[in-house]
Scaffold this motif. Sequence first.
Motif, mmCIF file in Angstrom:
data_model
loop_
_atom_site.group_PDB
_atom_site.id
_atom_site.type_symbol
_atom_site.label_atom_id
_atom_site.label_comp_id
_atom_site.label_asym_id
_atom_site.label_seq_id
_atom_site.Cartn_x
_atom_site.Cartn_y
_atom_site.Cartn_z
ATOM 1 N N ASP A 415 91.349 19.505 33.468
ATOM 2 C CA ASP A 415 91.346 18.394 32.840
ATOM 3 C C ASP A 415 90.061 18.419 32.379
ATOM 4 N N TYR A 416 89.811 17.431 31.029
ATOM 5 C CA TYR A 416 88.273 16.964 30.932
ATOM 6 C C TYR A 416 88.631 15.458 30.318
ATOM 7 N N LEU A 417 87.529 14.642 30.153
ATOM 8 C CA LEU A 417 87.589 13.326 29.559
ATOM 9 C C LEU A 417 88.205 13.216 28.480
ATOM 10 N N GLY A 418 88.096 14.187 27.282
ATOM 11 C CA GLY A 418 88.822 13.747 26.136
ATOM 12 C C GLY A 418 90.240 13.992 26.283
ATOM 13 N N ARG A 441 80.979 15.237 33.464
ATOM 14 C CA ARG A 441 81.613 16.118 34.335
ATOM 15 C C ARG A 441 82.788 15.533 35.298
ATOM 16 N N LEU A 442 83.808 16.272 35.744
ATOM 17 C CA LEU A 442 84.759 15.772 36.524
ATOM 18 C C LEU A 442 85.124 16.713 37.659
ATOM 19 N N LYS A 443 85.589 16.396 38.842
ATOM 20 C CA LYS A 443 85.753 17.132 39.869
ATOM 21 C C LYS A 443 87.443 17.129 40.006
ATOM 22 N N ASN A 502 85.209 22.236 28.201
ATOM 23 C CA ASN A 502 84.057 22.525 29.094
ATOM 24 C C ASN A 502 83.036 21.377 29.441
ATOM 25 N N ASP A 503 83.892 20.187 29.052
ATOM 26 C CA ASP A 503 83.364 18.858 29.248
ATOM 27 C C ASP A 503 81.843 18.885 28.932
ATOM 28 N N ILE A 504 81.417 19.283 27.843
ATOM 29 C CA ILE A 504 80.066 19.440 27.210
ATOM 30 C C ILE A 504 79.969 18.477 26.237
#
Length: 520
Positions: A415-418, A441-443, A502-504
């Motif tokens: 998962d990533y925010l987008g 960043r997510l956990k 990569n949530d960057i």
Amino acid sequence: MKTYVFSLLCLLICGVIVAQKPGKNMDSLPMKKVRIIDSIAVTSVSDEFPKTVVKTTVKDTLVFDLTDISKAQKVDSLWLSQLYNNELFEEVYGTITTQEYEPLEYEELPTEVLKERLAKLNAKTPFNVEYNPSLESVIRQYLKNRRTTMGRLMALSDYYFPMFEEALDRHNLPLELKYLAIVESALDPQARSRVGATGLWQFMYATGKMFGLEVSSYVDERSDPILATEAACKYLKSLYNSLDDWDLALAAYNSGPGNVSKALRRAGGYTNYWNIRHHLPRETAGYLPAFLATMYIFEYAEEHGFKSNGPQFPYIATDTVRVKKMISLDQVAKVTNTDVSELKFLNPSYKLGIIPFIADENYVLRLPLHAIGKFVANEEAIYAFADKEFNDREKALPQFFESSNRIRYRVRSGDYLGKIADKYGVTVNQIKRWNNLRSNRLKIGQRLTIHPKNPGRSSANTSTATTSSENVKTYTVKSGDSLWSISQKFPGVTVENIKKWNDISSNKLKPGMKLKIQKG
């Protein structure tokens, strides 16, 4: 029993049911009824014999049907989604610092032919377009590896160059400076660099303020093509007046006059750009070669087989109207039946898609000619419609945040925010605000509060399968890598893909960093 589904959505225009004249309020906006027939053919296989059942639903909906005093050509805006994106900016500007100058074979452009063409360019421009092996290397790399990119930039230039040339001519500046905007922003008026430079001409906040470009929560005039071009002309003129050399003026535009002054001192009296280049910052050292290579390819586009597939409407086929009340681009698109992506392209300085009305400010709306007459002829009714929508939106907002519509989402691997935002029809910024997140960043296992845009559909979407770990490759960032250079190592992968996976959010990379790359 196996079931196979295929469907066709048929839109049948049944005709205008309201055709009123322009009036004083929102209720007088003419509309027409559109009948939507949704036919779904379901094929079932039972006892090895197929059977097809067609299910049809019919519903009516209303769309605005504004007319103009005179007819204008229709606008086809499909090209926008392909031409107008951040990847183009990342490729053009993001690779200047990693530009290599090694000799490159390219049979379609012999060295002697290039020398002859550069000599002709040098004779008609104040820039020093003289042959040298480094410039030849850059030109050949662009021709060999960036044909698609250059074609898309030529398409965008059909719209922007007339605007640039008019301003440059008015300021008595070389018309070839129009190519500078390609190097700076890839002709993306909303391009934003790693250090915050913004717009077609990449103004930093402080420099933009010096030349009259204001920034507020609603408006960023650095992204306004007209205002930013005017400011760029003034800035370039002041740099030339100080340095008396256009090559040095361009270097100063990129890294500041202070860096150019230091390079001149360190060069021990040399003033030719190519003689002081190794004393300039690495980015600036690749800046002028990129500019000259772009100039050459555009000037000899026909000889190299480039053809623009550019916009259906040129800059001259647009016009502006000063706004009299707050209005959103979505509202304008709705009442004029214009694609909202076209309006965002024509009005890039409005950060939230809303044009505010502020006393003593001259905010304008740019429209294609086919829509400008519709807007002016129905102006009062359009503003009344916008007022009503804004008022209704104010009352509806609290309902959106009621706890009954809230869900708790558990972060899974991959998962990533987008990805989560797309699943529930919301934005990344909304998820961050609802959950007080300061980074992207997510956990795994983390719980997120989500207020879905379509609550009734969100539960079905939660079953979407996550990407298999077998399809994920880990790439270790090496010295000199950029997001663009890494994306080129994997077919079909873009810079935006890598950022999402990569949530960057920035373009900065560090050697040793691990990046996830999805395959297939």
